[in-house]
Design a protein around this motif. Structure first.
Motif, PDB file in Angstrom:
ATOM      1  N   GLN A   1       0.830  -1.206   0.000  1.00  0.00           N
ATOM      2  CA  GLN A   1       0.000   0.000   0.000  1.00  0.00           C
ATOM      3  C   GLN A   1       0.866   1.258   0.000  1.00  0.00           C
ATOM      4  O   GLN A   1       0.588   2.210  -0.736  1.00  0.00           O
ATOM      5  CB  GLN A   1      -0.916  -0.009   1.233  1.00  0.00           C
TER       6      GLN A   1
ATOM      7  N   MET B   1      -4.321   4.744   4.393  1.00  0.00           N
ATOM      8  CA  MET B   1      -5.314   5.808   4.250  1.00  0.00           C
ATOM      9  C   MET B   1      -5.098   6.893   5.302  1.00  0.00           C
ATOM     10  O   MET B   1      -5.191   8.091   5.004  1.00  0.00           O
ATOM     11  CB  MET B   1      -6.730   5.227   4.381  1.00  0.00           C
TER      12      MET B   1
ATOM     13  N   HIS C   1      -2.098   9.022   4.397  1.00  0.00           N
ATOM     14  CA  HIS C   1      -2.416   9.953   3.319  1.00  0.00           C
ATOM     15  C   HIS C   1      -3.249  11.128   3.840  1.00  0.00           C
ATOM     16  O   HIS C   1      -3.026  12.278   3.439  1.00  0.00           O
ATOM     17  CB  HIS C   1      -3.181   9.235   2.209  1.00  0.00           C
ATOM     18  N   GLU C   2      -4.161  10.849   4.752  1.00  0.00           N
ATOM     19  CA  GLU C   2      -4.980  11.918   5.328  1.00  0.00           C
ATOM     20  C   GLU C   2      -4.124  12.895   6.133  1.00  0.00           C
ATOM     21  O   GLU C   2      -4.311  14.110   6.060  1.00  0.00           O
ATOM     22  CB  GLU C   2      -6.073  11.325   6.220  1.00  0.00           C
TER      23      GLU C   2
ATOM     24  N   THR D   1     -12.496   0.778   5.383  1.00  0.00           N
ATOM     25  CA  THR D   1     -12.074  -0.115   4.292  1.00  0.00           C
ATOM     26  C   THR D   1     -13.219  -0.942   3.733  1.00  0.00           C
ATOM     27  O   THR D   1     -12.987  -1.863   2.953  1.00  0.00           O
ATOM     28  CB  THR D   1     -10.981  -1.062   4.792  1.00  0.00           C
TER      29      THR D   1
END
Length: 233
Positions: free
Chosen positions: A21, A197, A200-201, A229
């Motif tokens: 990822q 995730m 990235h946030e 997810t």
């Protein structure tokens, strides 16, 4: 500025999914492990450490700086470690040592895989140590610390027969069990996706931040990871 990430625990159940990822959102991925991960791509730089007691020596040459996000999926079990002391050394001491090395290099964001049952007052050593590790890393004062607390992890994991039995039992009843339940098991891949995730946030928020913010700790519980997810039909 190019984005970098450094990972320990990359050959474990969650870690092996996490590096896949992260390779999609970071320009450089630094992996420190005892053996090469099964997944390797051109953005990855692998550093072998035969003994995590020597982590500082390896760390000195990996090029970590303020542009680097740090991730730890490192962990074991009492049975695999062989003793209470050996288990604590891996799950607490090595994780905290890694976090300190990262903090000293100016790393702002740290992402830690823990456990839903982390509790310093638990009668179970595993839960106690997970909580102690969380607290020790919180005390370092990262600008952003994100702790992930999954329930039972689903996936192939050597050396954990009890977990394998639990997984097989759950697979039989999973169509009948709502993901809203606190104890609902979660696949290792979904935990890895949730970690990526969240990273990235944090990055997106930082682009609009005009000044350094106070040290912040976010705890992402199992139910939240399942929601993040969930595949929508």
């Amino acid at each position: 500025m190019q984005r970098k990430a450094i990972v320990i625990g990359a050959t474990g159940l969650v870690g092996q999914h996490l590096i896949k990822q992260l390779s999609e959102i970071y320009d450089t991925l630094i992996v420190i492990a005892r053996r090469p991960p099964r997944y390797i791509n051109t953005s990855m730089r692998f550093y072998q450490v035969n003994d995590f007691d020597n982590l500082a020596e390896v760390f000195a040459s990996v090029g970590v700086d303020r542009s680097t996000d740090a991730f730890s999926c490192l962990g074991t079990t009492r049975k695999q470690a062989g003793s209470d002391e050996a288990f604590r050394k891996v799950d607490h001491d090595y994780n905290v040592s890694f976090a300190k090395l990262c903090h000293d290099k100016g790393v702002k964001n740290f992402f830690l895989l823990s456990s839903m049952n982390a509790d310093k007052d638990s009668r179970f050593l595993y839960n106690q140590v997970k909580a102690e590790t969380e607290q020790s890393i919180m005390a370092l004062g990262f600008e952003q610390l994100v702790i992930f607390r999954p329930s039972l992890l689903l996936g192939k994991h050597k050396g954990r027969p009890l977990e394998s039995i639990s997984q097989k039992a759950f697979q039989l009843i999973s169509p009948l069990v709502s993901e809203s339940l606190r104890l609902h098991p979660i696949s290792a891949k979904r935990v890895a996706i949730a970690m990526a995730m969240a990273a990235h946030e944090v990055y997106e928020r930082s682009k609009f931040r005009k000044a350094t913010v106070p040290n912040t700790t976010d705890i992402i519980e199992n139910k939240q990871m399942l929601a993040m997810t969930r595949v929508k039909n």
